[in-house]
Design a protein around this motif. Structure first.
Motif, PDB file in Angstrom:
ATOM      1  N   SER A 108      35.665  31.771  29.049  1.00  0.00           N
ATOM      2  CA  SER A 108      35.651  32.005  29.977  1.00  0.00           C
ATOM      3  C   SER A 108      36.391  32.484  30.938  1.00  0.00           C
ATOM      4  O   SER A 108      35.624  33.031  32.131  1.00  0.00           O
ATOM      5  N   THR A 109      37.387  33.360  30.373  1.00  0.00           N
ATOM      6  CA  THR A 109      37.977  34.573  30.533  1.00  0.00           C
ATOM      7  C   THR A 109      37.179  35.723  30.382  1.00  0.00           C
ATOM      8  O   THR A 109      37.007  36.921  31.324  1.00  0.00           O
ATOM      9  N   LEU A 110      36.302  35.691  29.229  1.00  0.00           N
ATOM     10  CA  LEU A 110      35.217  36.727  28.616  1.00  0.00           C
ATOM     11  C   LEU A 110      34.355  36.989  29.949  1.00  0.00           C
ATOM     12  O   LEU A 110      33.626  37.482  31.203  1.00  0.00           O
ATOM     13  N   VAL A 115      34.247  40.694  37.238  1.00  0.00           N
ATOM     14  CA  VAL A 115      35.086  41.839  37.513  1.00  0.00           C
ATOM     15  C   VAL A 115      34.412  43.340  37.107  1.00  0.00           C
ATOM     16  O   VAL A 115      34.053  44.209  37.547  1.00  0.00           O
ATOM     17  N   THR A 116      33.807  43.597  35.599  1.00  0.00           N
ATOM     18  CA  THR A 116      33.318  44.989  35.656  1.00  0.00           C
ATOM     19  C   THR A 116      32.346  45.296  36.168  1.00  0.00           C
ATOM     20  O   THR A 116      31.999  46.618  36.244  1.00  0.00           O
ATOM     21  N   GLN A 126      29.709  48.826  40.186  1.00  0.00           N
ATOM     22  CA  GLN A 126      28.863  48.513  41.162  1.00  0.00           C
ATOM     23  C   GLN A 126      29.738  49.205  42.635  1.00  0.00           C
ATOM     24  O   GLN A 126      29.332  49.306  43.380  1.00  0.00           O
ATOM     25  N   GLY A 127      30.719  49.670  42.306  1.00  0.00           N
ATOM     26  CA  GLY A 127      31.904  50.615  43.041  1.00  0.00           C
ATOM     27  C   GLY A 127      32.686  49.324  44.611  1.00  0.00           C
ATOM     28  O   GLY A 127      33.144  50.192  45.134  1.00  0.00           O
ATOM     29  N   LYS A 128      32.092  47.780  44.113  1.00  0.00           N
ATOM     30  CA  LYS A 128      33.687  47.385  45.262  1.00  0.00           C
ATOM     31  C   LYS A 128      34.758  47.115  44.467  1.00  0.00           C
ATOM     32  O   LYS A 128      35.095  46.492  45.030  1.00  0.00           O
ATOM     33  N   LEU A 158      40.514  44.272  36.701  1.00  0.00           N
ATOM     34  CA  LEU A 158      40.229  44.198  35.538  1.00  0.00           C
ATOM     35  C   LEU A 158      41.908  43.719  34.410  1.00  0.00           C
ATOM     36  O   LEU A 158      41.260  42.766  33.348  1.00  0.00           O
ATOM     37  N   PHE A 159      42.601  44.575  35.402  1.00  0.00           N
ATOM     38  CA  PHE A 159      44.144  44.246  34.136  1.00  0.00           C
ATOM     39  C   PHE A 159      44.795  43.377  35.406  1.00  0.00           C
ATOM     40  O   PHE A 159      46.159  43.373  34.371  1.00  0.00           O
ATOM     41  N   GLU A 160      44.497  42.491  36.182  1.00  0.00           N
ATOM     42  CA  GLU A 160      45.103  41.721  36.741  1.00  0.00           C
ATOM     43  C   GLU A 160      45.594  40.424  35.858  1.00  0.00           C
ATOM     44  O   GLU A 160      44.724  39.703  35.941  1.00  0.00           O
TER      45      GLU A 160
END
Length: 175
Positions: free
Chosen positions: A6-8, A14-15, A20-22, A28-30
């Protein structure tokens, strides 16, 4: 294994947002907020009367938590049992009563049962086995050693009473 997967999945989402520039790479590191992730928790509290005994006792408890998680996940009604590996100090009141206190939190996800409004899940045997494991061996090596382990089931909304107690006491006494 389910927790890692689920973490992946979250990382992939997020990636995709980043590509997509959003969003930017910092998202990603939060860290994920463990205490908002689950609806149900098991709270393990271990205490001892002296600091030396507490360090020995929590070492045993921590080594048995992984076994507890595995036993919980073998329950037909539990799909995820996820421990927050960081321990937390107990509330001031509990420390006054018991000396040295540490707490761990396990997030629990229950499986949905088809055609059932509610299901009572009996975790008594799993929890009692966890509480009993290691006690006879550990107790025999320490004469006059006082310790206990408390296991509570809590909902997400009840966690604030376990985690924020000391902060609210400090704020009330300062004002």
């Amino acid at each position: 294994m389910v927790v890692r997967f689920s973490t992946l999945i979250v990382g992939l989402a997020v990636t995709n947002e980043i590509l997509q520039g959003k969003s930017d790479w910092s998202k990603l590191f939060e860290p994920l907020n463990f205490f908002q992730k689950y609806k149900h928790y098991i709270v393990l509290t271990a205490s001892a009367s002296t600091e030396e005994h507490h360090l020995e006792w929590i070492g045993l408890v921590e080594s048995k938590i992984r076994v507890l998680v595995g036993n919980l996940e073998r329950n037909e009604f539990i799909s995820i049992a996820h421990v927050k590996p960081q321990s937390f100090p107990g509330s001031r009141e509990l420390c006054k009563q018991s000396g040295y206190v540490s707490m761990w939190f396990l997030g629990i996800v229950f499986r949905k049962v088809e055609k059932a409004e509610s299901v009572n899940v009996d975790l008594t045997y799993v929890i009692q086995s966890f509480k009993d494991t290691g006690k006879p061996i550990f107790c025999s090596s320490l004469v006059g050693f006082h310790f206990f382990i408390l296991v509570q089931v809590a909902s997400q909304s009840e966690l604030c009473f376990l985690l924020v107690l000391d902060i609210s006491i400090e704020r009330n006494t300062e004002g």
